[in-house]
Design an enzyme around this catalytic site. Structure first.
Site, short mmCIF file in Angstrom:
data_model
loop_
_atom_site.label_atom_id
_atom_site.label_comp_id
_atom_site.label_asym_id
_atom_site.label_seq_id
_atom_site.Cartn_x
_atom_site.Cartn_y
_atom_site.Cartn_z
N ASP A 176 14.51 65.32 -11.81
CA ASP A 176 14.53 65.73 -10.42
C ASP A 176 16.00 66.02 -10.08
O ASP A 176 16.89 65.64 -10.82
CB ASP A 176 13.98 64.57 -9.60
CG ASP A 176 14.08 64.81 -8.13
OD1 ASP A 176 13.74 65.92 -7.71
OD2 ASP A 176 14.49 63.90 -7.41
N ASP A 203 13.65 60.00 -8.39
CA ASP A 203 13.95 58.88 -7.50
C ASP A 203 13.04 58.83 -6.29
O ASP A 203 13.02 57.83 -5.59
CB ASP A 203 15.40 58.98 -7.02
CG ASP A 203 15.57 60.06 -5.99
OD1 ASP A 203 14.97 61.14 -6.18
OD2 ASP A 203 16.26 59.84 -5.00
N ASP A 205 8.36 62.40 -7.02
CA ASP A 205 8.47 62.40 -8.47
C ASP A 205 7.47 61.46 -9.12
O ASP A 205 7.38 61.39 -10.34
CB ASP A 205 9.88 61.97 -8.88
CG ASP A 205 10.94 62.83 -8.24
OD1 ASP A 205 10.75 64.05 -8.24
OD2 ASP A 205 11.91 62.28 -7.71
#
Lengths: 392, 1103
Positions: free
Chosen positions: B379, B750, B754
């Site tokens: 990410d 995080d 995700d």
């Protein structure tokens, strides 16, 4: 605010894992690597240890005087010796005369104690049906007389449990030997042939044979008045052998035999090995620190020692003629820019004659690309393989 | 299905729903044994061992005492069960603590203290400030006059900001102590913590008997904390394990590592081998029985046996060979795996001081996979960047601020404009300060801090405060703003919340002074600019957006519109209705919002910087050198994403890097673009160019739906990819595509978006960051910062793989060793299935003598951490499965065969004739095995710490001590044996001979390969231990930072200057390979077995 901030920082720190060498995997460690020096030294030292031991074993084995006399064939009267069936009927008959006289000469002086063994070949004391057919409990004490379940066969009959039960006891070896020399009887000591631990713990002094060999007769009979702990022949027999060819102690001769002394043995040839074609041998042997005659151990040591020595030599030669690769790194140029260029190496080699030029060359020729080849090219290759497949 | 909760009515809801007893435990005392056994026996290996153990109960076929299998089996079961039981007991204790907590309950207007577990659905629970919420409540009263309360939901979703919760308007103004009649109609328990579509109807005597809609805003959920509110009370709607938190607790599916799968495969192979051995020996045994054994009168074979006679001997051999499959391997692996996980938890170097988080391995079973990662999907926001937003630049009404200074807050021009009160700037600042859901908190010293759900909002409010537009107070719906010393008040009428679909949020406020109603909006450019007033030119704004995105800044467009009173009133009704709908509420609300958000006057663009985390470029460079492919998946704009990708070394700038764009709005466009990129990719694959493709969410959707095969091929060709504007489910799909090609994937993120990707990947890593703990909770590993990933993979993953590879193969080796000896022995015991070893020895061999030394291999380090970090390429050995594959296993198989021959031959010859005693010889053979295995472990150990010495040599001593003890027992078969043996010089010479003969060739072979056919690991070992060269190699390696500028590995012209022979020892980029040899050269020679086979299977799959 500030106070709170530092409190926070303390709190943060308190969460930090405690440092210890174990948790950080940083325990001091000895990290040996296989340097030529170490390996060659190791092999040389193995050779240095093995060869003398091998020689000592061979020497000891040489000093053992051993007389082996096979008598199973010779002790069959010629009228019975034509075929196996005849031999079997001879040995199983209770009326035939089984006495057999054999003579041999002592090749070398034999010092006492001289051990008398009988050797059986092709006899599977280690057979599963055989080896488990015993009851240690029963042998140990009188109270367990009827604990015969482990024996399975020859366990009990109409008169109650058989003591000692099982196939091992039932098949007890029953040939006997009587030695004489020049018509003088040589005393055979049959005491102390069994392991002391067996007579003390495994075979009870209060256990007497009972019902033994009352059905089909297998081997020897036992005197019902002597407790098992004193039936040493039985105890020896019941230490089952692990190989199909084995020797068991029959007795000891407590006097020296001179070289060329003529010995006469009177054998009562009772035991049936003819059904399965087993050999019977009488063995007289002295003993040394490695036991009886056994050249194998000595030879094995010599072989291992010799091989180690030749490996050491081979590695040494390799080391001399094809230098080790890691030397390259040891004398690698620390100059970050040009050190690994060919020119750089040449220059360095010129500066340091007798340096590590050859090894560097070797490294470059043999090794440099292996990693990458192994690594990512194969990745690329497998992908291009994929690609082709996708296209088809 | 619905549930009806009658408020405070014990009779009606007493037994319908469960009480509030929380239970996270898996077992109860009664079902522990059966349930645990059932679980353990659902594994194939355990079933096998149980079958063996049961067969052993049949005395006719058992070669040894059944205890030799039952003992270890029970031991192993006991260990697993104890571990499970202990974990469960701890869960029980924490549950108990929560259950017995005292809470206040209001009954008939009287507050009572009861234990939390006694709360029933319908009870009114009364909470004080900082109390933990014991169950899911519908708020009915607070100390606040407006009916507001604040809760902290970090335990639930990890978000640390305070959230406002409000009581339903029907309850407004009613004293909760009187409230005792009413019904809440709510859906059955589910795990959606963002949704609660329910209704409340109060019964007479209350006047307002209408249906009152309830949303998640009216609830406070279990495990939240009440903050900044004196008290609050609510009706329990979901209790115990039926709360939202309780429902979302799922049992994650166990992940199986590649190593585990390989071990299973090898076990299967050994099983087949065992069957073959059993069949061969079984036939041989029956033949021997019929030809020979019937002549051996002393074994008394009956002429006629039972019907199963033919089966007896094969079954005996099956039992004899059953130890081929090591019973201890499962327990050993479990033990070392939990140790690997502990090492991760304990690692000081992965401790993040800033946030005080340590690395945590939630999944203890998959450490080996970390060392085999091939793809990392990451990410962007919060993972690569700090997610610490700072307002940097802005463009207001076409004027750029902050371009010279790099910081708009220091731009004098802007400051002047603020002071002089330029209307554009003031409006811009007003939107910055008001259009948000931030809560200002005034500390005692007078300073104001902001609690915000979104980092962007916080950054905007802070920046506005710096520009003299201070958001001072939020009192219910009244917002107070201090602009240049003058206070202004606004009343918030409605909040049109941010959703990832709408990509904008708006508030409707009423200026308390003028009474004007204003719509304030902020959002992504593509969500705001199209809604602009048709008369307004938006070009300058989109240019500003582009410019800022080029710099890697996040942009937000700010806009407003003055609403007519009538328009608002009309809309407000529809909005309320949409908000109280029970079905499709989110969609309907979005639709209604759309009606209001148009005709904007665009005020400007705010650019927010999100700095890269420390060490991100270095980490990415190192991991890419380790041969790991990086994909960046982000919801952000393409330009921002590219900028970040450049600055963190994910892609290289021109000319060495090349970006291939896949875009298009229609199927055809995307298809053409995809084909073109694929073609370029194929042709450039041989060049040392760093090629990456870039795709956006829209094109990705089309590509995934219609051109999946082409896209998959592209995905596998490309080492780097950037996917922007992707949704959480697309992230998960991408992971799935790579995973389905049998590559090991690691997803790191995080945020809540995700989570799906993290759960889908082979390994999920969560960063416990500012966006909350949601990702970290779902992940297998959680770390504090992205840079720790390097250590996690290169150090922990690699060591774990190496250690497990050794441990598992060694376990097979030692089992095979003793089994081969048994097989050899059967040839000299009339193929009757006699066991050479006694039951005690067999039992102790597998579980004790040989298990302990190898456990310390969990501490072995082949290379130091520093060396691995400097030469990340070495990870290739793990990725390709070089240390555990059928060919290495064949080596171990051969070694055990060789050692068995050595032990057997030496034993039967050294202990021949008069010494051929069963018990003695079995101990000689057994001690030979023990000696050899001690030396094998020693030879394969790379670093000896105290513990290794203790385990290896201590175990050897332990073997003798145990056997001496057993030898003193008169009842044991081996009474006095060990003492006799130890007194014989020939015993010790035999041991020496076995070790020398067994280890000599192994050592020689190892030395030869180490020196003349050395792997790169060996070379690095030599370099590391002999000193010096580490420096040399370290120096060649360019500093990660400078890599980009100096372009050492990636320049096109380079190969022309350098002949391949001049490569550094460990060239610093994997790409060099392609350059050196070209793509067409077949390197299958170098290819590892597994790599070949896996690529083969991949191909098969695709076809």
């Amino acid at each position: 605010m500030n106070a709170a901030g530092s409190d926070g920082a303390d709190k943060m720190h308190s969460k930090k894992p405690k440092y210890s060498m174990f948790t950080q995997q940083e325990l001091p460690a000895f990290k040996p690597i296989l340097t030529p020096g170490r390996v060659i030294t190791l092999f040389v030292s193995i050779a240095v240890i093995c060869i003398p031991i091998g020689l000592a074993c061979l020497y000891a084995s040489e000093n053992v005087v051993e007389i082996v006399d096979r008598y199973d064939k010779d002790c069959i009267p010629s009228s019975y010796s034509t075929n196996t069936d005849d031999m079997i009927s001879y040995i199983q008959s209770s009326t035939t005369n089984k006495t057999c006289i054999k003579k041999f000469t002592v090749p070398k002086k034999m010092k006492h104690p001289i051990y008398i063994y009988y050797q059986l070949d092709n006899f599977y004391q280690n057979h599963r049906r055989f080896v488990q057919s015993r009851s240690d409990n029963q042998l140990r004490s009188k109270e367990n007389e009827d604990k015969v379940t482990g024996c399975l066969l020859e366990a009990s009959n109409s008169d109650g449990p058989i003591v000692p039960c099982g196939l091992i006891a039932w098949s007890l070896f029953n040939d006997t030997y009587a030695f004489s020399s020049n018509n003088v009887t040589i005393q055979v000591n049959k005491k102390g042939i069994a392991w002391e631990s067996d007579t003390q713990f495994k075979f009870g002094y209060d256990v007497y044979p009972k019902n033994f060999q009352s059905g089909v007769i297998g081997g020897a009979k036992l005197d019902e008045k002597i407790p098992l702990s004193e039936q040493e022949d039985l105890i020896v027999w019941m230490r089952t052998a692990v190989l199909p060819s084995f020797r068991k102690l029959y007795g000891k001769i407590e006097e020296d035999l001179d070289a060329n002394q003529k010995i006469t043995v009177v054998i009562q040839n009772n035991y049936n090995t003819y059904s399965f074609g087993g050999d019977k041998k009488l063995v007289l042997s002295t003993t040394t620190w490695i036991g009886g005659k056994n050249d194998y151990i000595g030879l094995a040591f010599l072989t291992v020692g010799g091989l180690s020595f030749s490996l050491a030599i081979i590695f040494n030669l390799l080391y001399l003629f094809r230098p080790r690769l890691s030397r390259v790194q040891l004398c690698g140029n620390s100059d970050p820019d040009g050190g690994w260029e060919r020119g750089g190496v040449f220059e360095q080699a010129e500066v340091e004659p007798g340096g590590c030029l050859d090894s560097i060359e070797l490294l470059f020729q043999k090794q440099t690309f292996e990693f990458d080849d192994l690594g990512l090219l194969s990745l690329g290759f497998s992908r291009s393989g994929q690609q082709q497949n996708l296209l088809t | 299905m619905k549930r009806y909760v009658y408020i405070n009515d014990d009779e009606l809801s007493q037994d319908l729903y469960c009480d509030n007893r929380i239970s996270n435990t898996k077992y109860t005392i009664l079902n522990f044994l059966p349930k645990n056994l059932w679980e353990q026996f659902s594994r194939f290996m355990n079933q096998y061992f149980l079958l063996i153990a049961c067969l052993q109960l049949w005395p006719l076929i058992t070669p040894v005492n059944p205890a030799s299998t039952w003992g270890p089996l029970i031991f192993i079961f006991a260990v697993s069960a104890t571990k499970e039981g202990w974990d469960d007991y701890n869960r029980y204790l924490s549950d108990k603590k929560a259950n017995e907590k005292e809470v206040w309950v209001v009954k008939q207007g009287i507050k009572k203290h009861i234990q939390a577990q006694d709360i029933r659905v319908g009870n009114i629970v009364w909470l004080r400030e900082n109390d933990e919420v014991p169950c899911d409540l519908v708020l009915v009263g607070t100390s606040d006059l407006q009916g507001l309360c604040y809760v902290e939901t970090s335990a639930l979703d990890g978000e640390t900001d305070l959230k406002t919760r409000v009581i339903p308007h029907a309850c407004m103004g009613i004293d909760f102590e009187l409230l005792h009649k009413g019904v809440i109609e709510c859906p059955n328990p589910d795990k959606d913590i963002r949704r609660f579509d329910a209704n409340l109807r109060l019964f007479p005597p209350f006047i307002d008997n209408d249906l009152c809609p309830l949303t998640i805003k009216n609830t406070i959920l279990q495990s939240c904390y009440l903050r900044n509110t004196e008290w609050a009370c609510g009706v329990a709607v979901y209790t115990g394990n039926e709360t939202k938190l309780g429902m979302s607790r799922g049992v994650p599916e166990p992940k199986l590592t590649a190593v585990d799968m390989m071990i299973d495969k090898l076990t299967g192979a050994i099983f087949i081998f065992q069957i073959v051995v059993v069949i061969v020996l079984g036939i041989a045994g029956n033949v021997w029985k019929d030809t020979e054994a019937r002549k051996q009168w002393y074994v008394q074979y009956p002429n006629e046996g039972p019907w199963y006679e033919l089966l007896v001997i094969p079954l005996r051999f099956e039992l004899l060979c059953s130890i081929m499959i090591p019973i201890s391997i499962k327990v050993s692996l479990d033990l070392v795996k939990s140790l690997y996980a502990k090492f991760i938890d304990w690692d000081c170097e992965m401790f993040d001081i800033e946030t005080g988080t340590r690395a945590n391995a939630a999944n203890t079973a998959i450490s080996e996979d970390l060392g085999q990662v091939e793809y990392i999907l990451t990410d962007k926001t919060g993972t690569l960047t700090e997610n610490k937003m700072v307002f940097k630049r802005c463009c207001i009404g076409g004027i750029f601020y902050g371009n010279e200074t790099g910081d708009a807050l220091k731009d004098l021009e802007l400051l002047d404009a603020v002071v002089s009160g330029s209307p554009d700037v003031v409006r811009f600042l007003t939107v910055m300060a008001l259009c948000n859901t931030v809560i200002p908190i005034r500390s005692k010293s007078g300073s104001i801090s902001y609690k915000a759900q979104s980092q962007d909002e916080e950054a905007l409010v802070r920046a506005a405060a710096c520009l003299h537009m201070i958001f001072v107070n939020k009192n219910a719906n009244i917002l107070e703003i201090n602009y240049n010393g003058t206070m202004a008040q606004y009343e918030v009428l409605d909040t049109l919340e941010f959703t990832s679909d709408r990509k904008r949020m708006s508030v409707v406020v009423k200026d308390c002074k003028s009474g004007k109603i204003i719509l304030l909006s902020k959002g992504a450019d593509e969500a705001i600019l199209p809604c602009a007033n048709p008369g307004q030119q938006t070009r300058s704004f989109s240019e500003a957006v582009d410019q800022y995105a080029q710099l890697g800044l996040r942009t937000l467009c700010l806009a407003w519109r003055v609403l007519e009173e009538d328009e608002y009133q009309e809309w407000s009704l529809i909005f309320k209705e949409a908000n109280s709908s029970l079905v499709d509420r989110e969609w309907r609300v979005a639709e209604v919002c759309q009606r209001l958000e148009h005709g904007f006057e665009i005020l400007g663009v705010a650019a927010i910087e999100d700095r890269l985390q420390d060490g991100v470029p270095e980490t990415i460079t190192t991991l890419r050198k380790a041969g790991i492919n990086f994909w960046m998946l982000t919801g952000d704009k393409q330009n921002t994403a590219l900028q970040i990708a450049l600055s963190c070394n994910l892609v290289s700038p021109e000319p060495k890097g090349q970006l291939l764009l896949i875009n298009g709005k229609t199927d055809d466009e995307v298809c053409r673009s995809l084909e073109r990129v694929l073609l370029t990719m194929r042709t450039t694959n041989s060049e040392p160019k760093d090629v990456a493709f870039v795709i956006d969410g829209w094109a990705l959707e089309i590509a995934l739906r219609h051109y999946r095969k082409t896209f998959t091929e592209l995905a596998l060709l490309s080492r780097t990819a950037i996917c922007c504007r992707v949704t959480p489910s697309q992230k998960a799909q991408l992971v799935y595509i790579i995973k389905s090609c049998e590559y090991k994937t690691l997803a790191i993120g995080d945020g809540g978006n995700d989570v799906r990707m993290i759960q889908q990947a082979d390994i999920g890593v969560g960063i416990s960051g500012r966006e909350g703990l949601q990702a970290a909770r779902a992940a297998d590993y959680s770390i504090g910062k992205f840079r720790f990933l390097k250590r996690l993979i290169l150090v922990h993953g690699r060591y774990s793989y190496n250690r497990t590879a050794f441990l598992s193969q060694y376990s097979f080796y030692k089992s095979l060793l003793i089994c081969f000896i048994q097989i050899f022995f059967s040839f000299i015991s009339g193929v009757s299935g006699t066991s050479l070893f006694n039951s005690v020895s067999l039992m102790a061999y597998n579980t004790f003598y040989t298990s302990i030394p190898v456990l310390v291999s969990a501490l072995d380090k082949d290379l130091s951490e520093r060396t691995v970090m400097q030469h990340p390429q070495i990870l290739f050995y793990c990725q390709a499965g070089r240390l555990l594959n059928p060919s290495t296993f064949a080596g171990w198989f051969g070694r055990s065969l060789f050692h068995a021959i050595v032990v057997f031959l030496i034993t039967i010859h050294a202990y021949a004739y008069e010494r051929s005693e069963m018990e003695e010889m079995s101990m000689v053979a057994l001690s030979g095995c023990i000696w050899l295995q001690a030396f094998v472990v020693a030879l394969e150990t790379n670093s000896f710490t105290v513990l290794q010495h203790l385990a290896i040599w201590g175990n050897l001593a332990g073997f003798y001590i145990i056997n001496w003890i057993v030898s003193t027992l008169p009842s044991s078969g081996m009474h006095t044996i060990m003492f006799r043996l130890c007194r014989q010089p020939s015993y010790w010479t035999t041991m020496f001979l076995m070790v020398a003969a067994g280890m000599g060739p192994v050592l020689a072979l190892k030395y030869f390969r180490y020196t003349y056919r050395s792997s790169k690991i060996n070379i690095l070992q030599q370099a590391e231990r002999l000193g010096g060269p580490i420096l040399t190699l370290g120096n060649i390696e360019p500093q990660p930072r400078s890599l980009e500028k100096e372009a050492t590995p990636l320049l096109l012209i380079q190969p022309k200057n350098r002949s391949p022979v001049h490569e550094p020892l460990l060239s610093d980029s994997p790409n060099t390979t392609r350059r050196s040899f070209g793509s067409g050269t077949p390197f299958d020679f170098f290819q590892s077995q597994s790599r070949l086979s896996s690529s083969y299977s991949r191909n098969c799959k695709d076809n």
